[in-house]
Design a protein around this motif. Structure first.
Motif, PDB file in Angstrom:
ATOM      1  N   PRO A 220       0.825  -1.219   0.000  1.00  0.00           N
ATOM      2  CA  PRO A 220       0.000   0.000   0.000  1.00  0.00           C
ATOM      3  C   PRO A 220       0.856   1.264   0.000  1.00  0.00           C
ATOM      4  O   PRO A 220       2.014   1.263   0.412  1.00  0.00           O
ATOM      5  CB  PRO A 220      -0.805  -0.122   1.293  1.00  0.00           C
ATOM      6  CG  PRO A 220       0.014  -1.012   2.170  1.00  0.00           C
ATOM      7  CD  PRO A 220       0.683  -1.986   1.246  1.00  0.00           C
ATOM      8  N   ILE A 221       0.238   2.326  -0.489  1.00  0.00           N
ATOM      9  CA  ILE A 221       0.886   3.642  -0.558  1.00  0.00           C
ATOM     10  C   ILE A 221      -0.089   4.683  -0.020  1.00  0.00           C
ATOM     11  O   ILE A 221      -1.310   4.557  -0.201  1.00  0.00           O
ATOM     12  CB  ILE A 221       1.301   3.968  -2.008  1.00  0.00           C
ATOM     13  CG1 ILE A 221       2.541   3.164  -2.387  1.00  0.00           C
ATOM     14  CG2 ILE A 221       1.577   5.448  -2.192  1.00  0.00           C
ATOM     15  CD1 ILE A 221       3.030   3.420  -3.777  1.00  0.00           C
ATOM     16  N   GLN A 222       0.444   5.687   0.638  1.00  0.00           N
ATOM     17  CA  GLN A 222      -0.374   6.788   1.137  1.00  0.00           C
ATOM     18  C   GLN A 222       0.170   8.100   0.587  1.00  0.00           C
ATOM     19  O   GLN A 222       1.387   8.294   0.520  1.00  0.00           O
ATOM     20  CB  GLN A 222      -0.370   6.813   2.661  1.00  0.00           C
ATOM     21  CG  GLN A 222      -1.369   7.794   3.260  1.00  0.00           C
ATOM     22  CD  GLN A 222      -1.457   7.666   4.769  1.00  0.00           C
ATOM     23  OE1 GLN A 222      -0.437   7.649   5.459  1.00  0.00           O
ATOM     24  NE2 GLN A 222      -2.668   7.571   5.298  1.00  0.00           N
ATOM     25  N   VAL A 223      -0.745   9.000   0.183  1.00  0.00           N
ATOM     26  CA  VAL A 223      -0.352  10.282  -0.397  1.00  0.00           C
ATOM     27  C   VAL A 223      -1.100  11.401   0.333  1.00  0.00           C
ATOM     28  O   VAL A 223      -2.332  11.414   0.341  1.00  0.00           O
ATOM     29  CB  VAL A 223      -0.646  10.350  -1.906  1.00  0.00           C
ATOM     30  CG1 VAL A 223      -0.139  11.674  -2.484  1.00  0.00           C
ATOM     31  CG2 VAL A 223      -0.032   9.167  -2.644  1.00  0.00           C
ATOM     32  N   HIS A 224      -0.346  12.317   0.937  1.00  0.00           N
ATOM     33  CA  HIS A 224      -0.925  13.508   1.563  1.00  0.00           C
ATOM     34  C   HIS A 224      -0.850  14.673   0.571  1.00  0.00           C
ATOM     35  O   HIS A 224       0.230  14.968   0.040  1.00  0.00           O
ATOM     36  CB  HIS A 224      -0.163  13.901   2.825  1.00  0.00           C
ATOM     37  CG  HIS A 224      -0.090  12.831   3.866  1.00  0.00           C
ATOM     38  ND1 HIS A 224      -1.211  12.226   4.405  1.00  0.00           N
ATOM     39  CD2 HIS A 224       0.987  12.261   4.494  1.00  0.00           C
ATOM     40  CE1 HIS A 224      -0.842  11.340   5.309  1.00  0.00           C
ATOM     41  NE2 HIS A 224       0.478  11.330   5.376  1.00  0.00           N
ATOM     42  N   ILE A 225      -1.975  15.332   0.339  1.00  0.00           N
ATOM     43  CA  ILE A 225      -2.014  16.536  -0.499  1.00  0.00           C
ATOM     44  C   ILE A 225      -2.499  17.667   0.392  1.00  0.00           C
ATOM     45  O   ILE A 225      -3.688  17.769   0.718  1.00  0.00           O
ATOM     46  CB  ILE A 225      -2.956  16.365  -1.709  1.00  0.00           C
ATOM     47  CG1 ILE A 225      -2.602  15.111  -2.505  1.00  0.00           C
ATOM     48  CG2 ILE A 225      -2.897  17.611  -2.590  1.00  0.00           C
ATOM     49  CD1 ILE A 225      -1.266  15.162  -3.206  1.00  0.00           C
ATOM     50  N   VAL A 226      -1.567  18.524   0.821  1.00  0.00           N
ATOM     51  CA  VAL A 226      -1.912  19.556   1.796  1.00  0.00           C
ATOM     52  C   VAL A 226      -1.337  20.894   1.355  1.00  0.00           C
ATOM     53  O   VAL A 226      -0.404  20.957   0.561  1.00  0.00           O
ATOM     54  CB  VAL A 226      -1.379  19.188   3.198  1.00  0.00           C
ATOM     55  CG1 VAL A 226      -2.037  17.914   3.713  1.00  0.00           C
ATOM     56  CG2 VAL A 226       0.140  19.026   3.204  1.00  0.00           C
TER      57      VAL A 226
END
Length: 376
Positions: A220-226
């Motif tokens: 799995p991969i997690q991407v934060h767009i902030v």
């Protein structure tokens, strides 16, 4: 020591810079004037006019040092408040309008460029937050002067070059907070203003390629767009959100109110992404690197000043699809290295810390005021 500090377009990064600057010299008496970050064209042209009529009594007080951002029309302000012309002055360029990218089918506006030029010529010293910022300003001024209908007076470029130097915005101590644990999924963070000049379309194209090519059953991969948001924002953000939700990879989304939570997100991420068309220093990426992230940025703007080639991907402003391909390839490479436990270590940005840069700021201020009678 009495210091007047002027911020003509007080965006969040500009506000943090001026507040941090005053906090690092607590023995000085600071008078700070700022204008909200809206109506950009008017702020560039009207800040001096507005302050001269609304803050006349404060501006007319005796000062030992004047510090102004490049968003202040210093030539107008000095003309309307003549006593300011005698105060030693440093102009700080967070960015310059001669290298600011324009939207498609939009022509560059010469008015903000001239304000930058006149303000720089009014200054005793000019500081830029990166070598890229300084060099593009000087090159842009030279090109602008060639286009003017009258011959340029001799010595203008020599004056600007002699007064100019690089003095980056320091990274605050609380940003150096790396999380040493690494049991979490491969995590990316894109932490920029949600505007066209930060390249959201390029980010979308790279993420589409990356996720379309991942093998079934990959970790799995997690991407934060902030980042800072606005009432109007590029359509690419809605498409990025849909893509990440579909891939079950969506992490934090939107503006993070809490500074502590924002620093926590950076410390828990493996890679800080940039797809920017405009980054004169790239402070958001630098802060993430201070927190332990590996930067992955285009090979343009200020980034080659700070990072080695292994942390840059090829820049291609003309063919964004090629740039997206290069970024996606690097993400595949690093995702594989993370799965094998062999990601490269994050580079050090200690050379941009407050502790390292404070003596340079002190030296610049000393050079401006040392010869003034009664200076302390």
């Amino acid at each position: 020591m009495r210091v007047l500090l002027l911020s003509g377009y007080d965006a969040p990064s500009h506000r943090r810079w001026r507040e941090s600057l005053a906090a690092r010299f607590p023995h000085w008496h600071w008078t700070q004037l700022s204008l909200p970050p809206r109506h950009f064209k008017w702020r560039m042209r009207g800040s001096g006019f507005l302050w001269a009529h609304t803050e006349q009594s404060q501006l007319a007080e005796p000062y030992d040092l004047l510090i102004a951002t490049s968003m202040v029309d210093l030539s107008v302000l000095r003309g309307l408040i003549p006593s300011l012309a005698a105060v030693p002055t440093l102009v700080y360029f967070h960015e310059n309008q001669l290298a600011y990218p324009t939207r498609k089918q939009q022509r560059a506006n010469v008015e903000p460029q001239l304000v930058n030029l006149y303000t720089a010529l009014c200054a005793d010293r000019i500081a830029f937050n990166s070598r890229y910022n300084r060099d593009t300003f000087l090159t842009g001024v030279e090109q602008l002067l060639r286009r003017l209908p009258d011959p340029t007076p001799p010595g203008v470029m020599d004056q600007l070059q002699t007064r100019s130097a690089v003095l980056p915005v320091p990274i605050e101590p609380q940003c150096f907070c790396a999380d040493q644990t690494d049991s979490r999924p491969f995590t990316l963070i894109w932490n920029h203003r949600w505007e066209y000049d930060k390249g959201p379309e390029r980010l979308l194209a790279a993420l589409r390629l990356f996720f379309s090519e991942r093998e079934s059953g990959a970790p799995p991969i997690q991407v934060h767009i902030v980042g800072q948001q606005f009432r109007q924002q590029p359509d690419a953000f809605a498409e990025i959100q849909q893509l990440l939700e579909h891939q079950c990879a969506l992490g934090e989304w939107g503006y993070v109110q809490s500074p502590e939570r924002y620093r926590e997100l950076m410390a828990q991420s493996h890679v800080a992404l940039s797809t920017a068309l405009h980054d004169f220093q790239g402070l958001s990426v630098l802060e993430a690197v201070a927190a332990g992230c590996r930067p992955l940025a285009p090979e343009r703007e200020a980034y080659p000043e700070w990072f080695a080639e292994e942390f840059l991907y090829p820049s291609d402003l003309v063919h964004p699809e090629r740039e997206a391909r290069a970024l996606a390839d690097r993400l595949h490479q690093w995702a594989g290295q993370h799965a094998r436990g062999c990601l490269p270590a994050a580079p050090s940005v200690e050379f941009l810390s407050e502790a390292r840069l404070q003596p340079e700021y002190q030296a610049w201020f000393d050079a401006l005021i040392v010869n003034r009678p009664g200076a302390q």
